[in-house]
Design an enzyme around this catalytic site. Structure first.
Site, PDB file in Angstrom:
ATOM      1  N   ASP A  61       0.555  -1.162   0.138  1.00 36.11           N
ATOM      2  CA  ASP A  61       0.299   0.136  -0.092  1.00 36.11           C
ATOM      3  C   ASP A  61       0.654   1.516   0.213  1.00 36.11           C
ATOM      4  O   ASP A  61       1.802   1.682   1.341  1.00 36.11           O
ATOM      5  CB  ASP A  61      -1.192  -0.199   1.775  1.00 36.11           C
ATOM      6  N   ASN A  88       2.914   3.476 -11.233  1.00 32.35           N
ATOM      7  CA  ASN A  88       1.662   3.338 -11.533  1.00 32.35           C
ATOM      8  C   ASN A  88       0.859   3.570 -10.406  1.00 32.35           C
ATOM      9  O   ASN A  88      -0.503   4.118 -11.561  1.00 32.35           O
ATOM     10  CB  ASN A  88       1.769   1.756 -12.236  1.00 32.35           C
ATOM     11  N   TYR A 166      -6.782  15.440  -9.487  1.00 29.75           N
ATOM     12  CA  TYR A 166      -6.017  14.720  -9.906  1.00 29.75           C
ATOM     13  C   TYR A 166      -5.492  15.418 -10.407  1.00 29.75           C
ATOM     14  O   TYR A 166      -3.871  14.643 -10.806  1.00 29.75           O
ATOM     15  CB  TYR A 166      -7.404  14.062 -10.907  1.00 29.75           C
ATOM     16  N   LYS A 170      -0.934  15.227 -10.913  1.00 28.77           N
ATOM     17  CA  LYS A 170      -0.321  15.089 -12.152  1.00 28.77           C
ATOM     18  C   LYS A 170       1.271  15.869 -11.899  1.00 28.77           C
ATOM     19  O   LYS A 170       2.096  15.918 -12.854  1.00 28.77           O
ATOM     20  CB  LYS A 170      -0.440  13.888 -12.935  1.00 28.77           C
ATOM     21  N   THR A 201     -10.114   1.938 -18.498  1.00 31.12           N
ATOM     22  CA  THR A 201     -10.270   0.615 -17.148  1.00 31.12           C
ATOM     23  C   THR A 201     -11.026   1.664 -16.215  1.00 31.12           C
ATOM     24  O   THR A 201     -11.799   2.008 -16.373  1.00 31.12           O
ATOM     25  CB  THR A 201      -8.417   1.419 -16.969  1.00 31.12           C
TER      26      THR A 201
HETATM   27  N1  LIG Z   1      -6.978   5.495 -17.245  1.00 29.62           N
HETATM   28  C1  LIG Z   1      -6.387   6.360 -18.345  1.00 29.62           C
HETATM   29  O1  LIG Z   1      -7.313   6.527 -19.233  1.00 29.62           O
HETATM   30  C2  LIG Z   1      -4.726   6.708 -17.438  1.00 29.62           C
HETATM   31  C3  LIG Z   1      -4.753   8.537 -17.911  1.00 29.62           C
HETATM   32  C4  LIG Z   1      -3.349   9.069 -17.975  1.00 29.62           C
HETATM   33  C5  LIG Z   1      -2.688   8.232 -16.440  1.00 29.62           C
HETATM   34  N2  LIG Z   1      -3.153   7.214 -15.830  1.00 29.62           N
HETATM   35  C6  LIG Z   1      -2.369   6.534 -14.716  1.00 29.62           C
HETATM   36  O2  LIG Z   1      -2.234   5.194 -15.110  1.00 29.62           O
HETATM   37  C7  LIG Z   1      -2.083   4.713 -14.311  1.00 29.62           C
HETATM   38  C8  LIG Z   1      -3.162   3.211 -13.652  1.00 29.62           C
HETATM   39  O3  LIG Z   1      -4.215   3.647 -14.391  1.00 29.62           O
HETATM   40  P1  LIG Z   1      -5.326   2.339 -14.082  1.00 29.62           P
HETATM   41  O4  LIG Z   1      -6.223   3.404 -15.465  1.00 29.62           O
HETATM   42  O5  LIG Z   1      -4.755   1.395 -15.181  1.00 29.62           O
HETATM   43  O6  LIG Z   1      -6.408   2.935 -12.596  1.00 29.62           O
HETATM   44  P2  LIG Z   1      -6.915   1.833 -12.120  1.00 29.62           P
HETATM   45  O7  LIG Z   1      -7.266   0.600 -13.166  1.00 29.62           O
HETATM   46  O8  LIG Z   1      -7.652   2.083 -11.249  1.00 29.62           O
HETATM   47  O9  LIG Z   1      -5.549   0.826 -11.563  1.00 29.62           O
HETATM   48  C9  LIG Z   1      -4.970   1.166 -10.446  1.00 29.62           C
HETATM   49  C10 LIG Z   1      -4.100   1.000  -9.598  1.00 29.62           C
HETATM   50  O10 LIG Z   1      -3.374   1.256  -8.339  1.00 29.62           O
HETATM   51  C11 LIG Z   1      -3.670   0.690  -7.382  1.00 29.62           C
HETATM   52  N3  LIG Z   1      -3.755   1.643  -5.488  1.00 29.62           N
HETATM   53  C12 LIG Z   1      -4.480   2.294  -5.297  1.00 29.62           C
HETATM   54  N4  LIG Z   1      -4.267   3.236  -4.489  1.00 29.62           N
HETATM   55  C13 LIG Z   1      -3.235   1.931  -3.847  1.00 29.62           C
HETATM   56  C14 LIG Z   1      -2.137   2.136  -2.918  1.00 29.62           C
HETATM   57  N5  LIG Z   1      -2.804   3.431  -2.201  1.00 29.62           N
HETATM   58  N6  LIG Z   1      -1.752   1.516  -2.835  1.00 29.62           N
HETATM   59  C15 LIG Z   1      -0.847  -0.074  -3.812  1.00 29.62           C
HETATM   60  N7  LIG Z   1      -2.251   0.847  -5.002  1.00 29.62           N
HETATM   61  C16 LIG Z   1      -3.241   0.866  -4.763  1.00 29.62           C
HETATM   62  C17 LIG Z   1      -5.512  -0.204  -7.729  1.00 29.62           C
HETATM   63  O11 LIG Z   1      -5.216  -0.851  -6.859  1.00 29.62           O
HETATM   64  P3  LIG Z   1      -6.427  -1.116  -6.156  1.00 29.62           P
HETATM   65  O12 LIG Z   1      -6.882  -2.596  -7.208  1.00 29.62           O
HETATM   66  O13 LIG Z   1      -6.201  -1.731  -4.595  1.00 29.62           O
HETATM   67  O14 LIG Z   1      -7.672   0.074  -5.819  1.00 29.62           O
HETATM   68  C18 LIG Z   1      -5.144  -0.446  -8.916  1.00 29.62           C
HETATM   69  O15 LIG Z   1      -4.413  -1.471  -9.154  1.00 29.62           O
HETATM   70  C19 LIG Z   1      -1.960   5.819 -12.766  1.00 29.62           C
HETATM   71  O16 LIG Z   1      -0.935   5.962 -12.567  1.00 29.62           O
HETATM   72  C20 LIG Z   1      -3.040   6.979 -13.855  1.00 29.62           C
HETATM   73  O17 LIG Z   1      -3.260   8.208 -13.221  1.00 29.62           O
HETATM   74  C21 LIG Z   1      -4.639   6.190 -16.764  1.00 29.62           C
END
Ligand SMILES: NC(=O)c1ccc[n+]([C@@H]2O[C@H](COP(=O)([O-])OP(=O)(O)OC[C@H]3O[C@@H](n4cnc5c(N)ncnc54)[C@H](OP(=O)(O)O)[C@@H]3O)[C@@H](O)[C@H]2O)c1
Length: 243
Positions: A61, A88, A166, A170, A201
């Protein structure tokens, strides 16, 4: 110490983090699946192993000092060093987040995970990264954190919704990464920020237009940079993202 490259991906149980772990694993690397929930972590490790990845679970965490210290201890015991760290894990804090109406607690929670969590994990892993021949750190950011893009257009597809937790988290992460790059300039550690693009996601209710696998590609590229690669930069698939 093993010759095999060792990586840790935070938040690797799902979404883009899972695909980064899968992509690094496909290179023959040993990949630590950092995740806070035991069942979700074990399911991801199992799925990765079934796909032929040398994956291992890392309870993590990013908001918890003891959890992060234990994760560093686990990797030290297993491999004695870390070659690649992908920060990530992130949260949005939930929408809406209009600046004039936001609950300050939302901002605090998002910064705690998306910025302070990265600093906490990075600093805990640095002693292990310093033992690597070619250490790389990739911080997952977003182009919604680009002040240039936020100022250039009101197109929500490019900027996301008006939100005060958010996107600025970033921007903060980008600034933090630049400071790390400056301090680490005379080391062999390369540290960069990546934007995966708008991917479907849980983070955005699967409204994204790219796949998580496509989103993982830029992180994999920055995780595998050659020794003369860039540091302190902000990249997406198409190239440099303006600050
Ligand atoms: N999706 C997009 O369009 C997008 C665009 C730009 C940037 N991003 C960035 O890409 C990265 C991945 O995003 P995603 O879209 O794959 O999001 P996601 O599917 O919501 O996954 C987020 C991950 O972070 C974990 N997490 C959150 N809080 C945590 C904590 N305190 N300790 C450990 N793990 C934690 C979550 O675990 P749990 O399952 O336990 O909640 C999950 O595994 C992020 O940094 C996001 O800001 C995403």
């Amino acid at each position: 110490m093993s010759e095999q490259t060792i990586a840790l991906v935070t938040g690797a149980n799902k979404g883009i983090g899972y695909e980064i772990a899968a992509g690094l694993g496909a290179l023959g690397w040993s990949v630590g699946v950092g995740a806070r929930d035991d069942r979700r972590r074990e399911a991801a490790v199992e799925k990765l192993r079934a796909a032929g990845v040398d994956a291992f679970g890392v309870p993590l965490d990013v908001t918890d000092d003891a959890s992060v210290a234990a994760a560093a201890g686990l990797i030290e015991g297993r491999a004695g060093r870390l070659d690649v760290l992908v920060n990530n894990a992130a949260v949005t804090g939930g929408m809406p987040q209009e600046p004039t109406r936001v609950d300050p607690a939302t901002v605090r929670t998002v910064v705690e995970t998306n910025v302070i969590g990265v600093i906490r994990v990075t600093n805990a892993m640095l002693p292990l990264l310093r033992r690597s021949a070619s250490p790389r750190i990739v911080n997952m950011s977003s182009s919604v954190g680009s002040l240039t893009r936020q100022s250039d257009t009101d197109d929500p597809l490019k900027t996301g919704p008006i939100a005060v937790a958010y996107p600025p988290s970033k921007t903060f992460l980008n600034a933090v990464t630049v400071q790390y790059a400056k301090e680490l300039r005379d080391t062999n550690i390369l540290i960069n920020v990546a934007c995966p693009g708008y991917c479907a996601t849980d983070l955005n209710g699967h409204r994204g237009v790219r796949t998580p696998e496509q989103g993982a590609a830029i992180a994999i590229r920055l995780a595998t940079l050659p020794d003369d690669g860039p540091t302190g930069g902000f990249f997406e698939d198409e190239g440099v993202v303006p600050w």
